[in-house]
Motif scaffolding. Sequence first.
Motif, PDB file in Angstrom:
ATOM      1  N   THR A  56       6.823 -15.060  23.143  1.00 50.37           N
ATOM      2  CA  THR A  56       5.538 -14.431  23.447  1.00 50.37           C
ATOM      3  C   THR A  56       5.061 -13.576  22.272  1.00 50.37           C
ATOM      4  OG1 THR A  56       6.045 -14.409  25.800  1.00 50.37           O
ATOM      5  CG2 THR A  56       4.334 -12.898  25.057  1.00 50.37           C
ATOM      6  N   ALA A  57       5.976 -12.790  21.698  1.00 50.23           N
ATOM      7  CA  ALA A  57       5.621 -11.949  20.555  1.00 50.23           C
ATOM      8  C   ALA A  57       5.209 -12.799  19.358  1.00 50.23           C
ATOM      9  CB  ALA A  57       6.786 -11.035  20.192  1.00 50.23           C
ATOM     10  N   SER A  58       5.894 -13.917  19.133  1.00 51.90           N
ATOM     11  CA  SER A  58       5.538 -14.809  18.020  1.00 51.90           C
ATOM     12  C   SER A  58       4.124 -15.342  18.180  1.00 51.90           C
ATOM     13  CB  SER A  58       6.522 -15.980  17.934  1.00 51.90           C
ATOM     14  OG  SER A  58       7.811 -15.524  17.611  1.00 51.90           O
ATOM     15  N   GLY A  59       3.752 -15.703  19.405  1.00 54.66           N
ATOM     16  CA  GLY A  59       2.389 -16.157  19.667  1.00 54.66           C
ATOM     17  C   GLY A  59       1.361 -15.069  19.404  1.00 54.66           C
ATOM     18  N   ARG A  60       1.693 -13.837  19.785  1.00 54.73           N
ATOM     19  CA  ARG A  60       0.782 -12.716  19.533  1.00 54.73           C
ATOM     20  C   ARG A  60       0.626 -12.456  18.037  1.00 54.73           C
ATOM     21  NH1 ARG A  60       2.961  -7.924  22.830  1.00 54.73           N
ATOM     22  NH2 ARG A  60       1.171  -6.893  21.895  1.00 54.73           N
ATOM     23  N   ILE A  61       1.707 -12.622  17.267  1.00 61.77           N
ATOM     24  CA  ILE A  61       1.629 -12.438  15.815  1.00 61.77           C
ATOM     25  C   ILE A  61       0.740 -13.517  15.204  1.00 61.77           C
ATOM     26  CG2 ILE A  61       2.966 -12.565  13.672  1.00 61.77           C
ATOM     27  CD1 ILE A  61       5.275 -11.189  15.259  1.00 61.77           C
ATOM     28  N   ARG A  62       0.888 -14.771  15.640  1.00 60.59           N
ATOM     29  CA  ARG A  62       0.036 -15.847  15.114  1.00 60.59           C
ATOM     30  C   ARG A  62      -1.435 -15.574  15.428  1.00 60.59           C
ATOM     31  NH1 ARG A  62       4.571 -18.729  16.364  1.00 60.59           N
ATOM     32  NH2 ARG A  62       3.925 -19.213  18.472  1.00 60.59           N
ATOM     33  N   ARG A 112      -6.860 -13.473  13.620  1.00 60.32           N
ATOM     34  CA  ARG A 112      -7.889 -12.420  13.692  1.00 60.32           C
ATOM     35  C   ARG A 112      -8.044 -11.704  12.355  1.00 60.32           C
ATOM     36  NH1 ARG A 112      -5.952  -9.307  18.581  1.00 60.32           N
ATOM     37  NH2 ARG A 112      -6.701  -7.563  17.356  1.00 60.32           N
ATOM     38  N   ILE A 113      -6.939 -11.422  11.673  1.00 57.65           N
ATOM     39  CA  ILE A 113      -7.003 -10.781  10.356  1.00 57.65           C
ATOM     40  C   ILE A 113      -7.694 -11.705   9.358  1.00 57.65           C
ATOM     41  CG2 ILE A 113      -5.613  -9.968   8.397  1.00 57.65           C
ATOM     42  CD1 ILE A 113      -3.557  -8.979  10.508  1.00 57.65           C
ATOM     43  N   ALA A 114      -7.394 -12.991   9.409  1.00 55.85           N
ATOM     44  CA  ALA A 114      -8.042 -13.948   8.504  1.00 55.85           C
ATOM     45  C   ALA A 114      -9.553 -13.951   8.700  1.00 55.85           C
ATOM     46  CB  ALA A 114      -7.472 -15.350   8.720  1.00 55.85           C
ATOM     47  N   VAL A 115      -9.989 -13.812   9.949  1.00 53.99           N
ATOM     48  CA  VAL A 115     -11.421 -13.783  10.257  1.00 53.99           C
ATOM     49  C   VAL A 115     -12.026 -12.445   9.845  1.00 53.99           C
ATOM     50  CG1 VAL A 115     -13.090 -13.782  12.157  1.00 53.99           C
ATOM     51  CG2 VAL A 115     -11.277 -15.507  12.096  1.00 53.99           C
ATOM     52  N   GLU A 116     -11.404 -11.343  10.273  1.00 56.59           N
ATOM     53  CA  GLU A 116     -11.982 -10.019  10.072  1.00 56.59           C
ATOM     54  C   GLU A 116     -11.880  -9.531   8.630  1.00 56.59           C
ATOM     55  OE1 GLU A 116     -10.049  -7.504  12.932  1.00 56.59           O
ATOM     56  OE2 GLU A 116     -10.736  -8.743  14.611  1.00 56.59           O
ATOM     57  N   LEU A 150       0.137 -13.121   3.893  1.00 60.85           N
ATOM     58  CA  LEU A 150       0.720 -12.350   2.801  1.00 60.85           C
ATOM     59  C   LEU A 150       0.570 -10.854   3.053  1.00 60.85           C
ATOM     60  CD1 LEU A 150       2.131 -12.303   0.065  1.00 60.85           C
ATOM     61  CD2 LEU A 150      -0.129 -12.454  -0.999  1.00 60.85           C
ATOM     62  N   LEU A 151      -0.596 -10.437   3.535  1.00 61.76           N
ATOM     63  CA  LEU A 151      -0.809  -9.037   3.869  1.00 61.76           C
ATOM     64  C   LEU A 151       0.172  -8.601   4.956  1.00 61.76           C
ATOM     65  CD1 LEU A 151      -2.412  -6.379   3.699  1.00 61.76           C
ATOM     66  CD2 LEU A 151      -4.016  -7.368   5.360  1.00 61.76           C
ATOM     67  N   MET A 152       0.320  -9.429   6.007  1.00 65.31           N
ATOM     68  CA  MET A 152       1.234  -9.077   7.086  1.00 65.31           C
ATOM     69  C   MET A 152       2.671  -9.017   6.577  1.00 65.31           C
ATOM     70  SD  MET A 152       1.776 -10.663  10.868  1.00 65.31           S
ATOM     71  CE  MET A 152       0.241 -10.010  11.498  1.00 65.31           C
ATOM     72  N   ARG A 153       3.057  -9.953   5.736  1.00 60.51           N
ATOM     73  CA  ARG A 153       4.421  -9.947   5.193  1.00 60.51           C
ATOM     74  C   ARG A 153       4.677  -8.693   4.365  1.00 60.51           C
ATOM     75  NH1 ARG A 153       6.599 -14.272   0.870  1.00 60.51           N
ATOM     76  NH2 ARG A 153       6.869 -12.581  -0.588  1.00 60.51           N
ATOM     77  N   THR A 154       3.712  -8.310   3.534  1.00 56.00           N
ATOM     78  CA  THR A 154       3.862  -7.118   2.703  1.00 56.00           C
ATOM     79  C   THR A 154       4.012  -5.870   3.557  1.00 56.00           C
ATOM     80  OG1 THR A 154       2.575  -8.166   0.947  1.00 56.00           O
ATOM     81  CG2 THR A 154       2.763  -5.769   0.859  1.00 56.00           C
TER      82      THR A 154
END
Length: 179
Positions: free
Chosen positions: A11-17, A22-26, A59-63
């Motif tokens: 469930t958490a993995s789905g929320r991260i995806r 959303r980050i890619a859009v925003e 990449l932003l999320m990984r950093t």
Amino acid sequence: MSAFDVSPTTTASGRIRELLRRIAVEAFGSTETEVPIPGFTVFTDRRLDDPFAGIGAALLMRTVAEGQLYEYARAARAAGRSWDDIGAALDLPSGEYRPVGEQAFDWLVCGRVPDSEPEGVRSWRTPSAYWRCPSCDGVVTDHGPCGSHPDDIESGHTDGCARHRADIAAWTARTGWGD
């Protein structure tokens, strides 16, 4: 847990995806589109119109996640946990020559990411990526950019695939070699 229950990590993995999209859009200006899932008439999947926006978001999320990993490890040390405890929490393999605590410290403090292969062992697998070609709908095995001819780099395009033929034509023009 029944066969239909989903684990909390799934469930958490789905929320991260979803958050990545959303980050890619925003933050990176992409838009989402609904695309049909092959074999289903009602269900769709969401895709980004610009995969590079997804790369930027990931990449932003990984950093940010790597920074948080370091901060949580420091907090664990401050709370009295050992580097071995932290290494175990990171699921690092216990090596004969490299204790998990040492590996954890090297990773989180020194920036040396642990080798995924056991010490002294190298797999003979060939790393590949798989994707569906939007031109021919073939499942392509992508061997990476190390080859020269497009046939050495990708396999799985259908005969006469326009994209693959264009790649071969560009390669021929660039190298001057015949097909």
